[in-house]
Design a protein around this motif. Structure first.
Motif, PDB file in Angstrom:
ATOM      1  N   VAL A  16       6.962  -0.944  -8.659  1.00 38.92           N
ATOM      2  CA  VAL A  16       6.581  -2.105  -7.851  1.00 38.92           C
ATOM      3  C   VAL A  16       5.993  -3.208  -8.723  1.00 38.92           C
ATOM      4  CG1 VAL A  16       4.962  -2.886  -6.073  1.00 38.92           C
ATOM      5  CG2 VAL A  16       6.296  -0.796  -5.717  1.00 38.92           C
ATOM      6  N   LYS A  17       5.146  -2.830  -9.671  1.00 41.82           N
ATOM      7  CA  LYS A  17       4.547  -3.834 -10.558  1.00 41.82           C
ATOM      8  C   LYS A  17       5.600  -4.510 -11.416  1.00 41.82           C
ATOM      9  CE  LYS A  17       0.057  -1.508 -10.808  1.00 41.82           C
ATOM     10  NZ  LYS A  17      -0.879  -0.723 -11.663  1.00 41.82           N
ATOM     11  N   ALA A  18       6.596  -3.753 -11.863  1.00 39.95           N
ATOM     12  CA  ALA A  18       7.679  -4.332 -12.662  1.00 39.95           C
ATOM     13  C   ALA A  18       8.479  -5.338 -11.851  1.00 39.95           C
ATOM     14  CB  ALA A  18       8.602  -3.227 -13.183  1.00 39.95           C
ATOM     15  N   ALA A  19       8.492  -5.163 -10.525  1.00 38.27           N
ATOM     16  CA  ALA A  19       9.198  -6.094  -9.640  1.00 38.27           C
ATOM     17  C   ALA A  19       8.378  -7.349  -9.376  1.00 38.27           C
ATOM     18  CB  ALA A  19       9.533  -5.414  -8.320  1.00 38.27           C
ATOM     19  N   GLY A  20       7.130  -7.387  -9.878  1.00 36.54           N
ATOM     20  CA  GLY A  20       6.298  -8.568  -9.719  1.00 36.54           C
ATOM     21  C   GLY A  20       5.393  -8.540  -8.507  1.00 36.54           C
ATOM     22  N   TRP A  21       5.255  -7.359  -7.874  1.00 35.66           N
ATOM     23  CA  TRP A  21       4.404  -7.243  -6.695  1.00 35.66           C
ATOM     24  C   TRP A  21       3.138  -6.480  -7.034  1.00 35.66           C
ATOM     25  CZ3 TRP A  21       9.154  -4.884  -3.832  1.00 35.66           C
ATOM     26  CH2 TRP A  21      10.104  -5.900  -3.587  1.00 35.66           C
ATOM     27  N   ARG A  22       2.133  -6.652  -6.186  1.00 34.75           N
ATOM     28  CA  ARG A  22       0.893  -5.902  -6.331  1.00 34.75           C
ATOM     29  C   ARG A  22       0.960  -4.652  -5.454  1.00 34.75           C
ATOM     30  NH1 ARG A  22      -3.211 -10.319  -4.523  1.00 34.75           N
ATOM     31  NH2 ARG A  22      -1.332 -11.116  -3.523  1.00 34.75           N
ATOM     32  N   ILE A  23       0.293  -3.601  -5.883  1.00 30.19           N
ATOM     33  CA  ILE A  23       0.301  -2.366  -5.100  1.00 30.19           C
ATOM     34  C   ILE A  23      -1.027  -1.640  -5.242  1.00 30.19           C
ATOM     35  CG2 ILE A  23       1.370  -1.053  -6.986  1.00 30.19           C
ATOM     36  CD1 ILE A  23       2.802   0.612  -4.775  1.00 30.19           C
ATOM     37  N   ASP A  24      -1.516  -1.092  -4.126  1.00 33.34           N
ATOM     38  CA  ASP A  24      -2.660  -0.203  -4.111  1.00 33.34           C
ATOM     39  C   ASP A  24      -2.144   1.175  -3.722  1.00 33.34           C
ATOM     40  OD1 ASP A  24      -4.307  -2.395  -4.586  1.00 33.34           O
ATOM     41  OD2 ASP A  24      -4.614  -2.763  -2.452  1.00 33.34           O
ATOM     42  N   THR A  25      -2.743   2.220  -4.250  1.00 38.22           N
ATOM     43  CA  THR A  25      -2.288   3.570  -3.942  1.00 38.22           C
ATOM     44  C   THR A  25      -3.454   4.423  -3.460  1.00 38.22           C
ATOM     45  OG1 THR A  25      -2.621   4.439  -6.189  1.00 38.22           O
ATOM     46  CG2 THR A  25      -0.501   3.370  -5.714  1.00 38.22           C
ATOM     47  N   LEU A  38       0.863  -1.181   0.000  1.00 39.83           N
ATOM     48  CA  LEU A  38       0.000   0.000   0.000  1.00 39.83           C
ATOM     49  C   LEU A  38       0.899   1.229   0.000  1.00 39.83           C
ATOM     50  CD1 LEU A  38      -2.794   1.375   0.254  1.00 39.83           C
ATOM     51  CD2 LEU A  38      -2.445   1.327   2.748  1.00 39.83           C
ATOM     52  N   LEU A  39       0.700   2.116  -0.979  1.00 38.10           N
ATOM     53  CA  LEU A  39       1.422   3.376  -1.044  1.00 38.10           C
ATOM     54  C   LEU A  39       0.480   4.503  -0.633  1.00 38.10           C
ATOM     55  CD1 LEU A  39       3.773   5.261  -1.870  1.00 38.10           C
ATOM     56  CD2 LEU A  39       2.859   5.198  -4.212  1.00 38.10           C
ATOM     57  N   VAL A  40       0.871   5.248   0.403  1.00 39.82           N
ATOM     58  CA  VAL A  40       0.084   6.387   0.875  1.00 39.82           C
ATOM     59  C   VAL A  40       0.877   7.644   0.519  1.00 39.82           C
ATOM     60  CG1 VAL A  40      -1.138   7.391   2.826  1.00 39.82           C
ATOM     61  CG2 VAL A  40      -0.648   4.927   2.803  1.00 39.82           C
ATOM     62  N   GLU A  41       0.438   8.335  -0.526  1.00 41.00           N
ATOM     63  CA  GLU A  41       1.214   9.449  -1.098  1.00 41.00           C
ATOM     64  C   GLU A  41       0.257  10.396  -1.807  1.00 41.00           C
ATOM     65  OE1 GLU A  41       3.419  12.123  -2.428  1.00 41.00           O
ATOM     66  OE2 GLU A  41       4.603  10.553  -1.453  1.00 41.00           O
ATOM     67  N   ASP A  42       0.362  11.711  -1.517  1.00 40.97           N
ATOM     68  CA  ASP A  42      -0.579  12.659  -2.129  1.00 40.97           C
ATOM     69  C   ASP A  42      -0.159  13.120  -3.518  1.00 40.97           C
ATOM     70  OD1 ASP A  42       1.571  14.069  -1.041  1.00 40.97           O
ATOM     71  OD2 ASP A  42       0.388  15.879  -0.723  1.00 40.97           O
ATOM     72  N   SER A  43       1.064  12.846  -3.930  1.00 39.82           N
ATOM     73  CA  SER A  43       1.513  13.232  -5.262  1.00 39.82           C
ATOM     74  C   SER A  43       1.090  12.172  -6.281  1.00 39.82           C
ATOM     75  CB  SER A  43       3.037  13.385  -5.295  1.00 39.82           C
ATOM     76  OG  SER A  43       3.507  13.450  -6.634  1.00 39.82           O
ATOM     77  N   ALA A  44       0.215  12.567  -7.208  1.00 40.73           N
ATOM     78  CA  ALA A  44      -0.258  11.622  -8.222  1.00 40.73           C
ATOM     79  C   ALA A  44       0.898  11.127  -9.085  1.00 40.73           C
ATOM     80  CB  ALA A  44      -1.328  12.279  -9.102  1.00 40.73           C
ATOM     81  N   ARG A  45       1.833  12.007  -9.390  1.00 38.08           N
ATOM     82  CA  ARG A  45       2.979  11.624 -10.222  1.00 38.08           C
ATOM     83  C   ARG A  45       3.829  10.565  -9.521  1.00 38.08           C
ATOM     84  NH1 ARG A  45       8.311  13.062 -10.753  1.00 38.08           N
ATOM     85  NH2 ARG A  45       9.176  12.853 -12.866  1.00 38.08           N
ATOM     86  N   LEU A  46       4.085  10.765  -8.222  1.00 38.58           N
ATOM     87  CA  LEU A  46       4.902   9.799  -7.492  1.00 38.58           C
ATOM     88  C   LEU A  46       4.146   8.479  -7.311  1.00 38.58           C
ATOM     89  CD1 LEU A  46       7.617   9.329  -6.237  1.00 38.58           C
ATOM     90  CD2 LEU A  46       6.746  10.264  -4.083  1.00 38.58           C
ATOM     91  N   ARG A  47       2.831   8.566  -7.110  1.00 38.09           N
ATOM     92  CA  ARG A  47       2.038   7.328  -7.021  1.00 38.09           C
ATOM     93  C   ARG A  47       2.177   6.517  -8.294  1.00 38.09           C
ATOM     94  NH1 ARG A  47      -2.123  10.609  -4.773  1.00 38.09           N
ATOM     95  NH2 ARG A  47      -3.352  10.429  -6.702  1.00 38.09           N
ATOM     96  N   SER A  48       2.129   7.202  -9.435  1.00 38.93           N
ATOM     97  CA  SER A  48       2.258   6.514 -10.718  1.00 38.93           C
ATOM     98  C   SER A  48       3.644   5.898 -10.891  1.00 38.93           C
ATOM     99  CB  SER A  48       1.963   7.492 -11.856  1.00 38.93           C
ATOM    100  OG  SER A  48       2.146   6.879 -13.117  1.00 38.93           O
ATOM    101  N   LEU A  49       4.679   6.650 -10.565  1.00 42.18           N
ATOM    102  CA  LEU A  49       6.052   6.169 -10.737  1.00 42.18           C
ATOM    103  C   LEU A  49       6.342   4.967  -9.841  1.00 42.18           C
ATOM    104  CD1 LEU A  49       7.973   9.578 -10.959  1.00 42.18           C
ATOM    105  CD2 LEU A  49       7.561   7.952 -12.822  1.00 42.18           C
ATOM    106  N   VAL A  50       5.944   5.057  -8.569  1.00 40.13           N
ATOM    107  CA  VAL A  50       6.194   3.957  -7.643  1.00 40.13           C
ATOM    108  C   VAL A  50       5.365   2.732  -8.027  1.00 40.13           C
ATOM    109  CG1 VAL A  50       6.027   3.191  -5.239  1.00 40.13           C
ATOM    110  CG2 VAL A  50       6.882   5.480  -5.763  1.00 40.13           C
ATOM    111  N   SER A  51       4.148   2.945  -8.485  1.00 41.87           N
ATOM    112  CA  SER A  51       3.299   1.825  -8.915  1.00 41.87           C
ATOM    113  C   SER A  51       3.954   1.059 -10.053  1.00 41.87           C
ATOM    114  CB  SER A  51       1.925   2.331  -9.354  1.00 41.87           C
ATOM    115  OG  SER A  51       1.189   2.822  -8.268  1.00 41.87           O
TER     116      SER A  51
END
Length: 224
Positions: free
Chosen positions: A20-29, A4-17
């Motif tokens: 993480v997905k490229a690493a093979g993990w699931r993520i919710d933001t 779970l990523l808790v972040e108010d920056s939409a750009r950073l949420r997109s980049l981290v997502s």
């Protein structure tokens, strides 16, 4: 692994997502503490990535409330606050690690992997069904020592089916597990994931078959 990523920056949420997905993990933001509280009330996460400066509250207070509620989910703080007092405050409140922005993407993944290695080995046993082996620690699926190239959602669906081998998994369970927070999966989307999974398993001597139980869900059956 589900983050779970808790972040108010939409750009950073997109980049981290994407990272993480490229690493093979699931993520919710989510973009704030209120949404984070809703998420952790309904989903069990393996790791939380948390900004401290959020529009509806302070991340340190959120950490403290989680620990008071005996929620031991590992937390890595991602914050632009780099003062030593900020780091000490977050760690003393119950955070497990602290990474200042801007951070290196490889370092973030390395810290996430290190955090997961701290969990007891018994909490992440290798799962076997037929000739398939799934190692949750590194999200690796193999058959006859050969790695299967699966997408995160295909891998997540297979993990659930392998954990329930010989038993029917209702479609709603897959919908919940494969959804991103606030981005629900439809039944048609689940059917597509299972269909692709069947095709990718077909060339391998897996010793299992995925059966569709009409109007109910899916069953992973051992064939040997």
């Amino acid at each position: 692994m589900r983050l779970l990523l808790v972040e108010d920056s939409a750009r950073l949420r997109s980049l981290v997502s994407e990272l993480v997905k490229a690493a093979g993990w699931r993520i919710d933001t989510v973009g704030g503490i209120g949404s984070a509280e809703t998420a952790i009330a309904s989903i069990s996460y393996d790791l939380i990535l948390l900004d401290l400066s959020l529009p509806d509250g302070d991340g340190v207070s959120f950490i403290r409330s989680m620990r008071t509620a005996r929620n031991a989910t590992p937390i890595i703080v991602l914050s632009a606050r780099n003062a030593i007092d900020d780091r000490i405050g977050a760690l003393d409140a119950g955070a497990d690690d602290y990474l200042t922005k801007p951070f290196n993407s490889r370092e973030l993944l390395a810290r996430a992997r290190a955090m997961m290695r701290r969990a007891p080995l018994s909490a992440q046993p290798v799962i076997e069904a037929g000739a398939l082996r799934f190692d949750p620690a590194d999200a690796l699926v193999t058959c006859a020592n050969e790695r299967l190239a699966l997408t995160p959602r295909e891998r997540a669906a297979l993990e659930i089916l392998m954990r329930s081998v010989g038993h029917v998994v209702v479609t709603q369970r897959l919908e919940t597990a494969l959804s991103q927070f606030a981005e629900e999966m439809s039944r048609n989307a689940i059917e597509l994931v299972v269909s692709r999974l069947r095709r990718k398993l077909a060339p391998f001597p897996t010793g299992v078959a995925i059966e569709t139980i009409r109007s109910v869900g899916y069953l992973l059956r051992e064939t040997t």
